[in-house]
Design an enzyme around this catalytic site. Structure first.
Site, PDB file in Angstrom:
ATOM      1  N   SER B  21      36.461 -35.244  11.877  1.00  0.00           N
ATOM      2  CA  SER B  21      36.880 -36.550  11.362  1.00  0.00           C
ATOM      3  C   SER B  21      35.681 -37.485  11.224  1.00  0.00           C
ATOM      4  O   SER B  21      34.801 -37.530  12.086  1.00  0.00           O
ATOM      5  CB  SER B  21      37.905 -37.166  12.302  1.00  0.00           C
ATOM      6  OG  SER B  21      38.360 -38.404  11.774  1.00  0.00           O
ATOM      7  N   ASN B  69      26.069 -43.426  14.886  1.00  0.00           N
ATOM      8  CA  ASN B  69      26.833 -44.185  13.893  1.00  0.00           C
ATOM      9  C   ASN B  69      27.738 -45.204  14.541  1.00  0.00           C
ATOM     10  O   ASN B  69      28.255 -45.007  15.642  1.00  0.00           O
ATOM     11  CB  ASN B  69      27.659 -43.248  12.996  1.00  0.00           C
ATOM     12  CG  ASN B  69      29.061 -43.001  13.546  1.00  0.00           C
ATOM     13  OD1 ASN B  69      29.970 -43.821  13.346  1.00  0.00           O
ATOM     14  ND2 ASN B  69      29.241 -41.910  14.267  1.00  0.00           N
ATOM     15  N   LEU B  73      35.424 -47.324  11.667  1.00  0.00           N
ATOM     16  CA  LEU B  73      36.757 -46.898  11.236  1.00  0.00           C
ATOM     17  C   LEU B  73      37.234 -47.495   9.912  1.00  0.00           C
ATOM     18  O   LEU B  73      38.384 -47.928   9.801  1.00  0.00           O
ATOM     19  CB  LEU B  73      37.801 -47.201  12.321  1.00  0.00           C
ATOM     20  CG  LEU B  73      37.693 -46.431  13.632  1.00  0.00           C
ATOM     21  CD1 LEU B  73      38.720 -46.974  14.630  1.00  0.00           C
ATOM     22  CD2 LEU B  73      37.901 -44.942  13.433  1.00  0.00           C
ATOM     23  N   CYS B 128      37.253 -43.238  19.826  1.00  0.00           N
ATOM     24  CA  CYS B 128      36.113 -43.769  19.067  1.00  0.00           C
ATOM     25  C   CYS B 128      35.349 -44.723  19.982  1.00  0.00           C
ATOM     26  O   CYS B 128      35.930 -45.671  20.511  1.00  0.00           O
ATOM     27  CB  CYS B 128      36.587 -44.502  17.823  1.00  0.00           C
ATOM     28  SG  CYS B 128      35.232 -45.222  16.894  1.00  0.00           S
ATOM     29  N   GLY B 215      25.780 -34.609  16.877  1.00  0.00           N
ATOM     30  CA  GLY B 215      24.700 -33.693  16.527  1.00  0.00           C
ATOM     31  C   GLY B 215      24.199 -32.882  17.703  1.00  0.00           C
ATOM     32  O   GLY B 215      24.796 -32.879  18.783  1.00  0.00           O
ATOM     33  N   GLY B 241      31.073 -31.109  18.588  1.00  0.00           N
ATOM     34  CA  GLY B 241      29.874 -31.735  19.138  1.00  0.00           C
ATOM     35  C   GLY B 241      28.673 -30.835  18.878  1.00  0.00           C
ATOM     36  O   GLY B 241      28.455 -29.871  19.601  1.00  0.00           O
ATOM     37  N   GLY B 242      27.912 -31.120  17.828  1.00  0.00           N
ATOM     38  CA  GLY B 242      26.650 -30.425  17.593  1.00  0.00           C
ATOM     39  C   GLY B 242      26.749 -28.993  17.134  1.00  0.00           C
ATOM     40  O   GLY B 242      25.792 -28.234  17.296  1.00  0.00           O
ATOM     41  N   GLY B 263      30.389 -31.596  11.679  1.00  0.00           N
ATOM     42  CA  GLY B 263      30.157 -32.844  10.933  1.00  0.00           C
ATOM     43  C   GLY B 263      28.696 -33.062  10.644  1.00  0.00           C
ATOM     44  O   GLY B 263      28.229 -32.860   9.529  1.00  0.00           O
TER      45      GLY B 263
END
Lengths: 258, 302
Positions: B21, B69, B73, B128, B215, B241-242, B263
């Site tokens: 997401s 980041n 949202l 978040c 990352g 996660g990464g 992502g």
């Protein structure tokens, strides 16, 4: 290391009553039509086309909102953050080019106009603006080839819309390609004209951006990203677009009319 | 040839990679493109009851360690978002709808609406790290995780996957709370709360000052979280996660994840990353003597 450079502004040039060029040295490349993400500290970070390539880079910015208004008050020595260059570049596709620029859109095209002329192409530029004082980069365009002007109020050059001027130039002479940047409806008219003539055309688009690097989806155009697949799109791509000339995305991602 | 298909709470995936997401998922056109590029499923941008613009820029900072980041949202709101989901589905995409709200009622209302769009599952963004005034930091409160999950479960008939925060002392307790609330699976982890400062300007690099780190830097944290969670719950886990390679994905699978989300690695490897991870996983699984993904899930616990 973070991929952002903080650079002092070396020179600030008022190009028109609303448009200013900011020059700086940055350890970055840049091809005609590419853009930087420019951080105006405490205000915003915005995509801006490189209007000057070479050792001393330049961006040319119209004062249209809070951040660009704040930037207009910057003086030499003030610092901005830059990252990039991002996006694709204008491509030279033949011996002659018609460049059609509207308002501050000339900022995205002037480097290509000069580069194409330097590569030996005949470059004819149609520059449009609301009024004579808002004409951008007419001297540079003139030095790169042939230059024609249209103003909405008729204060310089032909009175009217720059696509009408472009139509005359296309009727008078055959060009190998067309490039354009300006308000989106203007570009849509230029893309239509070029396609009717069967000419390859490239248009440089603008959308609200957050990341500039192809992940946040803020600058989506159909299934493309203006930051990553663009900002320059071909007439063939744009003819298939549901959104070009019609819709953009607002900051929340809602589709709204351009 | 290794069978890469996997399944989470009845959601069948052609391979174990999903779009995480927040990446390329505000619009249907981009989600369709990611699915066509090889993702097993796409998770939407977190969508709330109303349109939201997000934070001013700068909203991202690229670091050696990963991506920081605080996008804040942004989303067009659940009503307008129907068009985006439909467009992704028209391209054949398996879509998981991520939702948020300011309280349990809003989560439930948005999830209920989202479920009518034909999404395959709901991901609850409980975590978040940079959205103030929303329910997105409820992953700090075990009772809230349980109650929010339960309220959403009561109003939808599709699987519900709460996404948990790594910014807690013991993430497994929160997974247990989610399971008690009726969760069908767990997504772990969200980003790590983090900050970068630009020394030349003597100020934080993000307009929001702090944000979430994703990352490579957070992969070992995510793997540990998934491992701990899988010791404590029976429901399936989606590791995030990464993940940037098949080997990274296998770490999560062997820690107990049934699938992974990707992502930040889109930045370094492009949209081909989903197919590349799947192909790399297939060859690593084969070398290790596995015939399918499910055979490898959780083997590191032995």
């Amino acid at each position: 290391m973070p991929r952002i450079q903080v650079v002092p502004l070396l020179e600030i040039v008022r190009e028109t009553p609303t448009t200013t060029t900011y020059r700086f040295r940055g350890d970055l490349g840049g091809k005609p039509g590419q853009f930087l993400m420019v951080w105006i500290p405490r205000y915003d970070e915005l995509p801006m086309a490189l209007s000057h390539l070479g050792a001393v880079k330049g961006i040319t910015v119209r004062d249209y909102g809070d951040a660009t208004h704040a930037l207009a008050a910057f003086t030499a020595g003030d610092r901005i953050g830059v990252r990039g260059p991002y996006g694709n570049a204008f491509q030279l596709e033949g011996p002659s080019v018609l460049a059609v620029g509207g308002g501050s859109g000339m900022a995205s095209m002037i480097a290509a106009i000069e580069a194409f002329a330097q590569q030996g192409a005949r470059v004819v530029t149609a520059v449009g603006a609301r009024t004579a004082a808002e004409l951008l980069f007419v001297e540079r365009a003139n030095a790169a080839g042939e230059m024609h002007i249209a103003t909405d109020d008729g204060s310089r050059g032909s009175a009217g819309f720059v696509p009408t001027l472009a139509e005359k130039l296309l009727a008078r002479e055959s060009f190998a390609q067309v490039i354009t940047c300006g308000p989106e409806r203007m570009m849509a008219a230029v893309v239509d004209l070029a396609r009717q003539k069967g000419l390859p055309v490239q248009a440089s688009l603008e959308r609200y951006m957050k990341c500039g690097i192809g992940i946040c989806d803020a600058c989506a155009l159909d299934d493309k990203l203006v930051c990553w697949d663009g900002p320059i799109f071909t007439g063939d791509q744009l003819a298939k677009s549901e959104e070009f000339g019609r819709y953009r995305r607002d900051k929340s991602g809602r589709r709204v009319p351009v | 040839m290794v069978d890469l298909r996997t399944e989470i709470a009845g959601v069948a995936l052609r391979n174990p990679t999903m779009l995480a997401s927040g990446f390329l998922d505000e619009t249907g056109g981009s989600m369709a493109r990611v699915y066509q590029a090889g993702a097993g499923a796409v998770v939407t941008k977190s969508v709330g009851p109303q349109p939201r613009e997000g934070y001013p820029n700068p909203t991202i900072v690229e670091l050696d360690a990963g991506l920081l980041n605080a996008v804040g949202l942004p989303n067009p709101g659940v009503i307008e978002y129907e068009h985006e989901v439909k467009r992704a589905q028209a391209a054949g995409a398996v879509v998981i709808g991520s939702v948020y709200g300011k309280d349990a009622d809003e989560y439930a209302a948005v999830a209920a609406k989202m479920s009518t769009y034909g999404v395959q599952a709901i991901e609850l963004n409980l975590s978040c790290p940079h959205a103030k005034g929303l329910g997105t930091e409820i992953a700090q409160d075990e009772a809230a995780v349980r109650d929010f999950t339960r309220e959403v479960k009561d109003v939808v008939d599709i699987p519900v996957f709460p996404k948990l925060s790594p910014n807690v002392q013991d993430i497994a307790k929160f997974a247990v709370a989610a399971e008690e609330g009726g969760a069908d699976g767990i997504v772990a982890i969200n980003t790590m709360k983090a900050m970068a400062i630009t020394p030349e300007l003597k100020m934080p690099s993000l307009a929001n000052r702090f944000g979430g780190l994703s990352g490579p830097a957070i992969r070992p944290i995510g793997v540990r979280a998934v491992y701990d969670i899988c010791e404590k719950v029976q429901i399936p886990v989606i590791g995030v996660g990464g993940v940037g390679s098949g080997r990274d994905a296998l770490e999560y699978i062997m820690a107990g994840a049934s699938a992974v989300q990707v992502g930040t690695a889109i930045l370094s490897r492009g949209l081909g990353v989903f197919n590349e991870i799947a192909r790399e996983m297939a060859s690593l699984l084969e070398e290790a003597g596995f015939q399918s993904v499910p055979e490898a899930i959780g083997v590191a616990h032995a």
